[in-house]
Design a protein around this motif. Structure first.
Motif, PDB file in Angstrom:
ATOM      1  N   VAL A  10       1.427   5.598  -7.494  1.00 38.60           N
ATOM      2  CA  VAL A  10       0.189   5.739  -8.256  1.00 38.60           C
ATOM      3  C   VAL A  10      -0.584   6.978  -7.810  1.00 38.60           C
ATOM      4  N   LEU A  11      -0.894   7.075  -6.549  1.00 38.59           N
ATOM      5  CA  LEU A  11      -1.694   8.197  -6.081  1.00 38.59           C
ATOM      6  C   LEU A  11      -0.954   9.519  -6.226  1.00 38.59           C
ATOM      7  N   PHE A  12       0.315   9.556  -5.871  1.00 37.57           N
ATOM      8  CA  PHE A  12       1.084  10.790  -6.015  1.00 37.57           C
ATOM      9  C   PHE A  12       1.159  11.203  -7.480  1.00 37.57           C
ATOM     10  N   PHE A  55       0.815  -1.210   0.000  1.00 33.47           N
ATOM     11  CA  PHE A  55       0.000   0.000   0.000  1.00 33.47           C
ATOM     12  C   PHE A  55       0.846   1.257   0.000  1.00 33.47           C
ATOM     13  N   LEU A  94       2.079   1.621  -3.561  1.00 36.35           N
ATOM     14  CA  LEU A  94       0.940   2.030  -4.370  1.00 36.35           C
ATOM     15  C   LEU A  94       0.637   3.509  -4.153  1.00 36.35           C
ATOM     16  N   GLY A  95       0.663   3.935  -2.914  1.00 33.61           N
ATOM     17  CA  GLY A  95       0.390   5.339  -2.605  1.00 33.61           C
ATOM     18  C   GLY A  95       1.414   6.281  -3.187  1.00 33.61           C
ATOM     19  N   ALA A 111      -0.937  10.505  -9.898  1.00 33.00           N
ATOM     20  CA  ALA A 111      -2.253  10.952 -10.357  1.00 33.00           C
ATOM     21  C   ALA A 111      -2.554  12.369  -9.879  1.00 33.00           C
ATOM     22  N   VAL A 112      -2.287  12.652  -8.618  1.00 28.61           N
ATOM     23  CA  VAL A 112      -2.541  13.987  -8.074  1.00 28.61           C
ATOM     24  C   VAL A 112      -1.619  15.013  -8.723  1.00 28.61           C
ATOM     25  N   TYR A 113      -0.357  14.662  -8.918  1.00 30.02           N
ATOM     26  CA  TYR A 113       0.595  15.587  -9.535  1.00 30.02           C
ATOM     27  C   TYR A 113       0.225  15.855 -10.991  1.00 30.02           C
ATOM     28  N   SER A 114      -0.245  14.842 -11.719  1.00 35.91           N
ATOM     29  CA  SER A 114      -0.681  15.039 -13.103  1.00 35.91           C
ATOM     30  C   SER A 114      -1.880  15.978 -13.173  1.00 35.91           C
TER      31      SER A 114
END
Length: 84
Positions: free
Chosen positions: A33-35, A26, A29-30, A37-40
């Protein structure tokens, strides 16, 4: 090692061990993937001028520009035809 049968309860220590084994997955993944997506999303709300190396916020105007582009919708149609 004991085997679980039916609906036996797992002890708190065994539950903690299971969570600790899953925790690195996790975290990775955080981070990746999450970073990303938020940065994009953040970058898509900005305008970058490569000549002067300036960055300033433009809000949703980038999305408005793409949504009003005939070339974008033409390429989306081709992508749907190719994948469908």
């Amino acid at each position: 090692m004991r085997r679980l049968r039916g609906h036996e309860r797992v002890s708190g220590l065994e539950q903690l061990t299971g969570y600790l084994f899953v925790l690195p997955t996790f975290l990775i993944l955080g981070v990746f993937v999450l970073f990303a997506a938020v940065y994009s999303l953040w970058i898509s709300l900005m305008h970058y001028d490569p000549f002067f190396h300036t960055v300033y916020p433009v809000g949703l105007s980038n999305y408005k520009y793409v949504a009003s582009s005939r070339l974008y919708w033409f390429s989306m149609l081709h992508a749907l035809e190719y994948t469908g």
